[in-house]
Design an enzyme around this catalytic site. Structure first.
Site, PDB file in Angstrom:
ATOM      1  N   LYS A 111      -8.179  -2.071   2.149  1.00  0.00           N
ATOM      2  CA  LYS A 111      -7.963  -1.155   3.255  1.00  0.00           C
ATOM      3  C   LYS A 111      -8.699   0.171   3.046  1.00  0.00           C
ATOM      4  O   LYS A 111      -9.021   0.862   4.015  1.00  0.00           O
ATOM      5  CB  LYS A 111      -6.470  -0.927   3.476  1.00  0.00           C
ATOM      6  CG  LYS A 111      -5.828  -2.018   4.357  1.00  0.00           C
ATOM      7  CD  LYS A 111      -6.427  -1.988   5.759  1.00  0.00           C
ATOM      8  CE  LYS A 111      -5.719  -2.892   6.748  1.00  0.00           C
ATOM      9  NZ  LYS A 111      -6.065  -4.308   6.611  1.00  0.00           N
TER      10      LYS A 111
ATOM     11  N   LYS B 164      -1.943 -11.448  12.837  1.00  0.00           N
ATOM     12  CA  LYS B 164      -3.393 -11.573  13.031  1.00  0.00           C
ATOM     13  C   LYS B 164      -3.938 -12.779  12.258  1.00  0.00           C
ATOM     14  O   LYS B 164      -4.686 -13.590  12.800  1.00  0.00           O
ATOM     15  CB  LYS B 164      -4.119 -10.295  12.564  1.00  0.00           C
ATOM     16  CG  LYS B 164      -3.798  -9.073  13.397  1.00  0.00           C
ATOM     17  CD  LYS B 164      -4.538  -7.828  12.929  1.00  0.00           C
ATOM     18  CE  LYS B 164      -4.154  -7.398  11.537  1.00  0.00           C
ATOM     19  NZ  LYS B 164      -2.735  -7.018  11.385  1.00  0.00           N
ATOM     20  N   THR B 165      -3.548 -12.865  10.990  1.00  0.00           N
ATOM     21  CA  THR B 165      -4.041 -13.979  10.173  1.00  0.00           C
ATOM     22  C   THR B 165      -3.450 -15.293  10.663  1.00  0.00           C
ATOM     23  O   THR B 165      -4.163 -16.280  10.867  1.00  0.00           O
ATOM     24  CB  THR B 165      -3.676 -13.749   8.688  1.00  0.00           C
ATOM     25  OG1 THR B 165      -4.191 -12.487   8.282  1.00  0.00           O
ATOM     26  CG2 THR B 165      -4.266 -14.828   7.798  1.00  0.00           C
TER      27      THR B 165
ATOM     28  N   HIS C 291      -8.951  -3.240  13.743  1.00  0.00           N
ATOM     29  CA  HIS C 291      -7.983  -3.935  12.898  1.00  0.00           C
ATOM     30  C   HIS C 291      -7.484  -5.135  13.704  1.00  0.00           C
ATOM     31  O   HIS C 291      -6.464  -5.070  14.378  1.00  0.00           O
ATOM     32  CB  HIS C 291      -6.823  -2.988  12.546  1.00  0.00           C
ATOM     33  CG  HIS C 291      -5.905  -3.528  11.503  1.00  0.00           C
ATOM     34  ND1 HIS C 291      -4.651  -3.025  11.295  1.00  0.00           N
ATOM     35  CD2 HIS C 291      -6.051  -4.526  10.599  1.00  0.00           C
ATOM     36  CE1 HIS C 291      -4.063  -3.691  10.306  1.00  0.00           C
ATOM     37  NE2 HIS C 291      -4.893  -4.608   9.882  1.00  0.00           N
TER      38      HIS C 291
ATOM     39  N   ARG D 296       1.412 -12.418  -1.012  1.00  0.00           N
ATOM     40  CA  ARG D 296       0.139 -12.540  -0.301  1.00  0.00           C
ATOM     41  C   ARG D 296      -0.775 -13.565  -0.957  1.00  0.00           C
ATOM     42  O   ARG D 296      -0.702 -13.788  -2.167  1.00  0.00           O
ATOM     43  CB  ARG D 296      -0.589 -11.191  -0.322  1.00  0.00           C
ATOM     44  CG  ARG D 296       0.078 -10.091   0.480  1.00  0.00           C
ATOM     45  CD  ARG D 296      -0.512 -10.028   1.855  1.00  0.00           C
ATOM     46  NE  ARG D 296       0.113  -9.007   2.676  1.00  0.00           N
ATOM     47  CZ  ARG D 296      -0.303  -8.693   3.893  1.00  0.00           C
ATOM     48  NH1 ARG D 296      -1.356  -9.307   4.419  1.00  0.00           N
ATOM     49  NH2 ARG D 296       0.318  -7.790   4.600  1.00  0.00           N
TER      50      ARG D 296
ATOM     51  N   ASP E   7      -8.805 -10.088   9.986  1.00  0.00           N
ATOM     52  CA  ASP E   7      -8.203  -8.755   9.871  1.00  0.00           C
ATOM     53  C   ASP E   7      -9.075  -7.559  10.250  1.00  0.00           C
ATOM     54  O   ASP E   7      -8.556  -6.573  10.726  1.00  0.00           O
ATOM     55  CB  ASP E   7      -7.711  -8.569   8.425  1.00  0.00           C
ATOM     56  CG  ASP E   7      -6.718  -7.433   8.269  1.00  0.00           C
ATOM     57  OD1 ASP E   7      -5.704  -7.431   8.978  1.00  0.00           O
ATOM     58  OD2 ASP E   7      -6.961  -6.543   7.439  1.00  0.00           O
TER      59      ASP E   7
ATOM     60  N   ARG F 103       0.831  -1.201   0.000  1.00  0.00           N
ATOM     61  CA  ARG F 103       0.000   0.000   0.000  1.00  0.00           C
ATOM     62  C   ARG F 103       0.867   1.254   0.000  1.00  0.00           C
ATOM     63  O   ARG F 103       2.017   1.229   0.402  1.00  0.00           O
ATOM     64  CB  ARG F 103      -0.948  -0.004   1.201  1.00  0.00           C
ATOM     65  CG  ARG F 103      -2.090  -1.007   1.016  1.00  0.00           C
ATOM     66  CD  ARG F 103      -3.075  -1.011   2.158  1.00  0.00           C
ATOM     67  NE  ARG F 103      -2.487  -1.518   3.377  1.00  0.00           N
ATOM     68  CZ  ARG F 103      -2.114  -0.776   4.397  1.00  0.00           C
ATOM     69  NH1 ARG F 103      -2.285   0.535   4.361  1.00  0.00           N
ATOM     70  NH2 ARG F 103      -1.588  -1.324   5.470  1.00  0.00           N
TER      71      ARG F 103
ATOM     72  N   SER G 178       0.172  -4.364  10.564  1.00  0.00           N
ATOM     73  CA  SER G 178       0.418  -5.252   9.434  1.00  0.00           C
ATOM     74  C   SER G 178       1.602  -6.179   9.707  1.00  0.00           C
ATOM     75  O   SER G 178       2.649  -5.730  10.151  1.00  0.00           O
ATOM     76  CB  SER G 178       0.706  -4.386   8.207  1.00  0.00           C
ATOM     77  OG  SER G 178       0.897  -5.202   7.103  1.00  0.00           O
TER      78      SER G 178
HETATM   79  N1  LIG Z   1       5.884 -15.658  16.325  1.00  0.00           N
HETATM   80  C1  LIG Z   1       5.173 -15.332  15.265  1.00  0.00           C
HETATM   81  N2  LIG Z   1       3.878 -14.964  15.404  1.00  0.00           N
HETATM   82  C2  LIG Z   1       3.140 -14.616  14.342  1.00  0.00           C
HETATM   83  N3  LIG Z   1       3.587 -14.614  13.069  1.00  0.00           N
HETATM   84  C3  LIG Z   1       4.876 -14.990  12.860  1.00  0.00           C
HETATM   85  C4  LIG Z   1       5.701 -15.366  13.931  1.00  0.00           C
HETATM   86  N4  LIG Z   1       6.905 -15.651  13.425  1.00  0.00           N
HETATM   87  C5  LIG Z   1       6.833 -15.487  12.103  1.00  0.00           C
HETATM   88  N5  LIG Z   1       5.613 -15.098  11.733  1.00  0.00           N
HETATM   89  C6  LIG Z   1       5.214 -14.775  10.339  1.00  0.00           C
HETATM   90  O1  LIG Z   1       4.762 -13.420  10.300  1.00  0.00           O
HETATM   91  C7  LIG Z   1       3.758 -13.259   9.309  1.00  0.00           C
HETATM   92  C8  LIG Z   1       2.471 -12.679   9.891  1.00  0.00           C
HETATM   93  O2  LIG Z   1       1.590 -12.363   8.816  1.00  0.00           O
HETATM   94  P1  LIG Z   1       0.014 -12.195   8.944  1.00  0.00           P
HETATM   95  O3  LIG Z   1      -0.615 -12.281   7.599  1.00  0.00           O
HETATM   96  O4  LIG Z   1      -0.523 -13.098  10.004  1.00  0.00           O
HETATM   97  O5  LIG Z   1      -0.017 -10.675   9.448  1.00  0.00           O
HETATM   98  P2  LIG Z   1      -1.263  -9.788   9.806  1.00  0.00           P
HETATM   99  O6  LIG Z   1      -1.154  -9.304  11.205  1.00  0.00           O
HETATM  100  O7  LIG Z   1      -2.492 -10.528   9.444  1.00  0.00           O
HETATM  101  O8  LIG Z   1      -0.994  -8.527   8.849  1.00  0.00           O
HETATM  102  P3  LIG Z   1      -1.898  -7.765   7.767  1.00  0.00           P
HETATM  103  O9  LIG Z   1      -2.844  -6.891   8.506  1.00  0.00           O
HETATM  104  O10 LIG Z   1      -0.914  -6.983   6.988  1.00  0.00           O
HETATM  105  O11 LIG Z   1      -2.572  -8.803   6.927  1.00  0.00           O
HETATM  106  C9  LIG Z   1       3.519 -14.626   8.702  1.00  0.00           C
HETATM  107  O12 LIG Z   1       4.279 -14.702   7.542  1.00  0.00           O
HETATM  108  C10 LIG Z   1       4.045 -15.577   9.791  1.00  0.00           C
HETATM  109  O13 LIG Z   1       4.479 -16.801   9.276  1.00  0.00           O
HETATM  110  O1  LIG Z   2      -3.691  -4.024   3.129  1.00  0.00           O
HETATM  111  C1  LIG Z   2      -2.674  -4.686   3.151  1.00  0.00           C
HETATM  112  O2  LIG Z   2      -1.719  -4.558   2.371  1.00  0.00           O
HETATM  113  C2  LIG Z   2      -2.552  -5.775   4.159  1.00  0.00           C
HETATM  114  C3  LIG Z   2      -3.149  -5.469   5.435  1.00  0.00           C
HETATM  115  O3  LIG Z   2      -4.115  -6.058   5.826  1.00  0.00           O
HETATM  116  C4  LIG Z   2      -2.517  -4.440   6.255  1.00  0.00           C
HETATM  117  O4  LIG Z   2      -1.530  -3.830   5.832  1.00  0.00           O
HETATM  118  O5  LIG Z   2      -2.990  -4.218   7.385  1.00  0.00           O
HETATM  119 CA   LIG Z   3      -3.107 -10.924   7.229  1.00  0.00          CA
HETATM  120 MN   LIG Z   4      -4.519  -5.805   7.910  1.00  0.00          MN
END
Ligand SMILES: Nc1ncnc2c1ncn2[C@@H]1O[C@H](COP(=O)(O)OP(=O)(O)OP(=O)(O)O)[C@@H](O)[C@H]1O
Ligand SMILES: O=C([O-])CC(=O)C(=O)O
Ligand SMILES: [Ca+2]
Ligand SMILES: [Mn+2]
Length: 642
Positions: free
Chosen positions: A332, A373-374, A351, A453, A388, A187, A369
């Site tokens: 987003k 979370k995922t 979020h 992604r 998310d 983004r 980010s």
């Molecule tokens: N201890 C940990 N806890 C959580 N995630 C970890 C850890 N170690 C490594 N990772 C990695 O960090 C990344 C977390 O990505 P995830 O998609 O869950 O983020 P998110 O919080 O959902 O962000 P977004 O809002 O950008 O989607 C994954 O690639 C995961 O494998």
């Molecule tokens: O929008 C994106 O690129 C991924 C996301 O969920 C974030 O950054 O929180």
């Molecule tokens: Ca995610």
């Molecule tokens: Mn997000």
């Protein structure tokens, strides 16, 4: 099926005049009527009911139930007139969405793929003019041409479109659609603009610390016209009509107009997919996105600092995207809209990820980010409500979206099996690298970007909870990926600490004004998202990120309640309560002081981080929280002390 003769499981070949010459035995078929028949006839199946190849192709597709069927039992599923009427209504609505504001007229729109007219019976020309009384001469060439509308296509149809027309689209070995998002692989928050008008002037958070960069209404209209003209100049555009928010009372209807099948499939996966009946009643959308991402904005336009612009106009309920094809902008962007609309209804937009245990215990996972979370809300032992974006109202929690967006760098089947298995037919994979022959994705490859992604419908996770709603949360988990390596892997926060760390940027600012209108929330922490930390993480901590397996054990202990029973000690500076032991986790990692060989360096880093927290919090000190001035003081006191 018309295949080679397979009767009795045997294959037959027509005899050649050279039989016996190379010593091959004569092949006999059992079905031969005459003993003396010299030719093997493949008459095991009746011949195909087509005289020409075109006729044969026309047999291949059976007409599907229209995606806007007639309601009510008395009506038959197919009703030619009504179906036509419905399509006309849809097209009128889409034409209005795509209208030029200066020419005051929508384009001529027609449904169906322009390249498949002959084979698509649905592609009836049902164009209409919005101004029948207007002079017969069109004012511009753009008004003479048709724009074909590909409306709510299925994933299979979108795959075909993407593979045929969009360079960089491939089917991976697991059936996902690999795509490229172009020059932008993430983004562009600094290219986001929000229209500042009389209403948003008072309602939104402007100025220092705010993510809202202003633009005026006129400039928005210039960019809108640019996007709309670009879209209308194309032979075809994709239109998605979908929903946001699983809470039916606060559901929002969104329309996404885009130029790429990739964008259409991404939103198909990420938003809530309407049923045929719901689509029938769709009517006018509450919010529309014009994604002209392949086309840049004009840098001579006021407020434009690059060729990318993502513009939000809350008054017009519209968003325009120019100069970036990164699909996360749409996701987003809509989240921003929810952050505006929901707090006005006394609903908190969050979020966060969200899941629920077998006993109905709901947990929220907040975090910026990439903090997990995922990853952590996708837990094989719990029901996934969403990964998310959520709403928390009097009735409990509801997911805003219909899909998940997982980071997939270094993804492995062992560590994240449910996410790994969700990457199948229908899933959009962005910017991944794969073997050119086997089409196997190399998850460790960062050649295109580190932000690879996968976007998939939530029901691709086997234990997703559909509908994606749940009761009030029992546990709230604030996730941080601490670049300094001084914050403990887990600590128990009291209420004031929770508020302090929440406001500090573990996703959001929630400061209400006296009349109940909530401020919009920041997506990025000024502290953890600050360029300083991003640029120099190696200057600080000596540690590594906590192993995912240990984080999972910690989360398990939170869900089960066993962590509450643990013994705690308090840390310096931040005053965080950290447990002395957790099952399955080495105790020495629970206090980061142990992982630093140099104690002085540890204290320095801790103090440095504390200072950043304090500095970041200054911007919130002037805000009143409700009518209670003491609350602000209590929250501040819950921050670092030194
Ligand atoms: N201890 C940990 N806890 C959580 N995630 C970890 C850890 N170690 C490594 N990772 C990695 O960090 C990344 C977390 O990505 P995830 O998609 O869950 O983020 P998110 O919080 O959902 O962000 P977004 O809002 O950008 O989607 C994954 O690639 C995961 O494998
Ligand atoms: O929008 C994106 O690129 C991924 C996301 O969920 C974030 O950054 O929180
Ligand atoms: Ca995610
Ligand atoms: Mn997000």
């Amino acid at each position: 099926m018309a295949s080679q003769g397979t009767e009795n499981g045997e294959f037959s070949f027509p005899k050649t005049p050279t039989k016996g010459r190379n010593g091959l035995p004569k092949i006999q078929t059992r079905g031969g009527k005459k003993e003396d028949d010299q030719i093997c006839h493949d008459d095991s199946v009746p011949p195909v009911k087509a005289q020409t190849i075109d006729e044969l192709h026309s047999l291949q597709k059976k007409r599907s139930v229209p995606n806007t069927p007639i309601k009510g039992e008395t009506q038959p599923a197919f009703n030619a007139i009504s179906e036509e009427g419905r399509q006309k209504q849809q097209l009128e609505s889409i034409s209005a969405s795509l209208a030029s504001l200066t020419r005051e007229t929508g384009p001529k729109v027609v449904r169906g793929d322009p390249d498949r007219k002959t084979e698509t019976p649905r592609a009836q020309v049902t164009h209409q003019h919005r101004h029948v009384h207007a002079p017969t001469l069109s004012t511009s060439d753009s008004a003479l041409k048709f724009t074909h509308i590909l409306y709510n296509l299925s994933p299979a149809e979108l795959y075909e479109q993407a593979i045929k027309y969009e360079k960089g689209s491939f089917i991976t070995s697991s059936g996902a659609l690999a795509t490229l998002s172009g020059a932008k692989t993430g983004r562009s928050p600094r290219d986001k603009r929000v229209v500042r008008d009389e209403t948003t002037e008072d309602e939104l958070w402007w100025g220092k610390g705010s993510p809202n960069i202003e633009m005026d209404e006129h400039t928005f209209l210039v960019n809108r016209e640019r996007a709309v003209d670009y879209l209308c100049s194309l032979d075809k555009v994709y239109v998605n009509d979908q929903f946001l928010n699983w809470d039916p009372v606060h559901r929002i209807k969104v329309r996404i107009v885009s130029a790429r099948a990739y964008h259409s499939l991404f939103m198909h996966n990420m938003c809530i997919r309407p049923t045929a009946e719901e689509l029938e009643e769709f009517g006018t959308p509450d919010f529309t996105i014009y994604n002209a991402g392949m086309f840049p904005c004009n840098r001579y336009t006021h407020y434009m600092t690059s060729s990318t612009s993502i513009d939000l106009n809350l008054g017009r309920r519209e968003m325009v995207i120019l100069g970036t094809q990164y699909a996360g902008e749409m996701k987003k962007g809509l989240f921003g809209v929810m952050h505006y609309l929901m707090p006005k209804r006394q609903i908190l937009s969050l979020h966060s990820g969200c899941n629920m245990g077998k006993a109905g215990d709901v947990a929220l996972f907040f975090g910026l980010s990439g903090t997990g979370k995922t990853t952590l809300s996708t837990d094989h032992n719990r029901y996934l409500i969403g990964d998310d974006e959520h709403c928390w109202s009097e009735n409990g929690v509801s997911n805003i979206e219909g899909g998940c967006y997982a980071k997939c760098i270094d993804l492995s089947k062992e560590k994240e099996p449910d996410i790994f298995n969700a990457i199948k037919f229908g899933t959009v994979m962005e910017n991944v690298v794969f073997d050119e022959h086997t089409r196997e994705v190399d998850y460790s490859d960062k050649s295109v970007t580190e932000n690879t992604r996968a976007a998939y419908p939530i029901e691709y996770i086997p234990n997703a909870k559909i509908p994606c709603v749940g009761p009030h949360p029992k546990n709230v988990i604030l996730l941080a990926c601490d670049a300094f390596g001084v914050l403990p892997p887990v600590s128990k926060l009291n209420l004031a600490q929770t508020m302090y760390h929440f406001i500090s940027g573990y996703t959001a600012l929630v400061a209400g004004t006296e009349d109940g209108i909530k401020e919009p929330q920041a997506t990025f922490s000024a502290c953890f998202g600050a360029a300083f930390i991003m640029l120099h993480p190696t200057n600080y901590g000596s540690g590594k990120r906590i192993k995912l397996a240990y984080t999972r054990k910690i989360i398990d202990a939170i869900h089960s309640g066993s962590l509450l029973e643990a013994e705690y000690t308090k840390t310096e500076i931040f005053g965080l309560e950290i447990p002395t032991a957790i099952e399955g986790v080495p105790s020495e990692i629970l206090d980061p002081a142990n992982t630093w060989p140099d104690k002085k360096a540890h204290l320095d880093a801790l103090t440095k981080l504390g200072g950043l927290f304090k500095k970041n919090f200054e911007v919130f000190l002037d805000y009143k929280i409700g009518t209670d001035n003491n609350l602000a003081g209590e929250i501040l006191a819950a921050g670092p002390n030194f």
